[in-house]
Design a protein around this motif. Structure first.
Motif, short mmCIF file in Angstrom:
data_model
loop_
_atom_site.label_atom_id
_atom_site.label_comp_id
_atom_site.label_asym_id
_atom_site.label_seq_id
_atom_site.Cartn_x
_atom_site.Cartn_y
_atom_site.Cartn_z
N THR A 16 94.55 79.87 -40.40
CA THR A 16 96.05 80.30 -39.82
C THR A 16 96.34 78.98 -38.93
OG1 THR A 16 95.43 82.50 -39.55
CG2 THR A 16 96.74 81.83 -37.96
N PHE A 17 97.43 78.37 -39.11
CA PHE A 17 97.73 77.01 -38.39
C PHE A 17 98.87 77.59 -37.26
CE2 PHE A 17 96.81 75.91 -42.77
CZ PHE A 17 96.00 74.62 -42.67
N LEU A 18 98.18 77.16 -35.99
CA LEU A 18 98.88 77.45 -34.83
C LEU A 18 100.08 76.25 -34.55
CD1 LEU A 18 96.05 78.62 -32.86
CD2 LEU A 18 97.42 79.99 -34.47
N ASP A 19 101.05 76.66 -33.75
CA ASP A 19 101.98 75.46 -33.34
C ASP A 19 101.55 74.69 -32.16
OD1 ASP A 19 102.15 77.39 -31.47
OD2 ASP A 19 104.58 76.89 -31.08
N ILE B 162 105.77 74.49 -38.46
CA ILE B 162 104.62 73.87 -37.95
C ILE B 162 104.49 72.60 -38.99
CG2 ILE B 162 102.16 74.28 -37.74
CD1 ILE B 162 102.70 77.31 -37.02
N ALA B 163 104.20 71.61 -38.34
CA ALA B 163 103.78 70.51 -39.02
C ALA B 163 102.43 69.86 -38.76
CB ALA B 163 104.79 69.46 -38.76
N ARG B 164 101.69 69.25 -39.95
CA ARG B 164 100.55 68.40 -39.71
C ARG B 164 100.52 67.36 -40.78
NH1 ARG B 164 99.78 72.28 -36.70
NH2 ARG B 164 98.11 73.44 -36.36
N VAL C 33 93.86 75.75 -35.08
CA VAL C 33 93.67 76.45 -36.35
C VAL C 33 92.78 77.47 -36.08
CG1 VAL C 33 92.63 76.03 -38.61
CG2 VAL C 33 93.65 74.27 -37.57
N VAL C 34 93.02 78.75 -36.51
CA VAL C 34 92.03 79.92 -36.74
C VAL C 34 91.39 79.81 -38.03
CG1 VAL C 34 91.56 82.37 -36.23
CG2 VAL C 34 93.21 80.78 -34.59
N TYR C 35 90.04 79.89 -38.27
CA TYR C 35 89.52 79.93 -39.63
C TYR C 35 89.29 81.52 -39.88
CZ TYR C 35 88.99 74.98 -38.95
OH TYR C 35 89.49 73.82 -38.73
N LEU C 36 89.58 81.72 -41.27
CA LEU C 36 89.50 83.45 -41.44
C LEU C 36 88.41 83.42 -42.67
CD1 LEU C 36 93.05 84.64 -41.22
CD2 LEU C 36 91.41 84.84 -39.47
N ASN C 37 87.60 84.35 -42.55
CA ASN C 37 87.02 84.93 -43.66
C ASN C 37 87.10 86.43 -43.90
OD1 ASN C 37 84.84 84.38 -45.88
ND2 ASN C 37 83.56 85.43 -44.40
N CYS C 38 87.74 86.73 -44.77
CA CYS C 38 88.31 88.38 -44.73
C CYS C 38 87.58 89.22 -46.07
CB CYS C 38 89.63 88.42 -44.72
SG CYS C 38 90.23 87.68 -43.03
N PRO C 39 86.49 89.41 -45.97
CA PRO C 39 86.09 90.23 -47.22
C PRO C 39 86.90 91.42 -47.43
CG PRO C 39 84.22 89.61 -45.85
CD PRO C 39 85.41 89.07 -45.15
N ILE D 153 102.93 80.38 -32.16
CA ILE D 153 103.32 80.66 -33.43
C ILE D 153 102.31 80.51 -34.21
CG2 ILE D 153 105.04 80.16 -35.17
CD1 ILE D 153 106.34 81.41 -32.59
N ALA D 154 101.88 81.45 -35.46
CA ALA D 154 100.94 81.36 -36.34
C ALA D 154 101.44 81.53 -37.72
CB ALA D 154 99.61 82.13 -36.03
N THR D 155 100.82 80.85 -38.56
CA THR D 155 101.24 81.25 -40.18
C THR D 155 100.02 81.01 -40.89
OG1 THR D 155 102.74 80.68 -42.01
CG2 THR D 155 102.28 78.96 -40.63
N THR D 156 99.78 81.73 -41.72
CA THR D 156 98.40 81.72 -42.65
C THR D 156 98.66 81.22 -43.93
OG1 THR D 156 97.35 83.35 -41.07
CG2 THR D 156 96.53 83.00 -43.31
#
Length: 177
Positions: A102-105, A75-77, A129-135, A155-158
């Motif tokens: 989490t960046f998506l392709d 994945i590129a940005r 993008v999926v933004y995560l807030n994980c207590p 495809i996703a990578t965090t």
């Protein structure tokens, strides 16, 4: 030249898909990329390319397959896309240990998915993008790359906040941005 922040999914995790960073840099240089830098062992790369993002990703994927023998999603940005992802984070960033991206392709048209038993963990899907807030911590969250890939057909990578900010810093240092 285009400066890209490149993310590889699933390398050097639990002894699988092992790629030494020196070997990865050598491969990327041999493919014609410029100013190649890697950050930690989890597949974070900053480089310059005369190619588009999609062509750059394809070249890296094929190069890794040919040299190391396994298929790694890439994945590129751009720097501006990376900054936008950071600036659009919708939750508090005060506790950096629970913040991730989490960046998506590709962009997802889906904005809500059903995930059971997430407790206090939160997510927001925003295009690619999926933004995560994980207590609950990332090790325990139900909002995993595999789940997001299945539900969103991507495809996703965090990456955590610290890594995300460091990659931006390295990319800006590379270009003098």
């Amino acid at each position: 030249m285009n400066t890209y922040i490149i993310l590889l999914r699933g390398i050097n995790v639990s002894g699988k898909n092992k790629i030494p960073m020196a070997d990865l840099r050598d491969l990327l240089n041999s493919l014609g990329f410029q100013k190649v830098k890697t950050y930690i062992q989890s597949g974070n790369i900053i480089l310059e390319s005369s190619k588009t993002k999609s062509v750059t990703c394809e070249m890296i994927n094929v190069g890794i397959k040919d040299k190391f023998g396994f298929d790694v999603p890439v994945i590129a940005r751009t720097i501006l896309e990376w900054e936008k992802a950071i600036n659009n984070y919708p939750f508090s960033k005060q506790n950096e240990k629970i913040v991730a991206f989490t960046f998506l392709d590709k962009a997802s048209e889906i904005t809500e998915i059903e995930i059971k038993n997430v407790g206090e963990d939160e997510y927001k899907i925003n295009g690619d993008v999926v933004y995560l807030n994980c207590p609950s911590t990332f090790a325990k969250t139900k909002i995993s790359n595999n789940l997001l890939e299945k539900k969103l057909q991507v495809i996703a990578t965090t990456r955590n906040l610290r890594t995300t900010l460091k990659l931006l810093e390295l990319a800006k240092d590379l270009t003098g941005f």
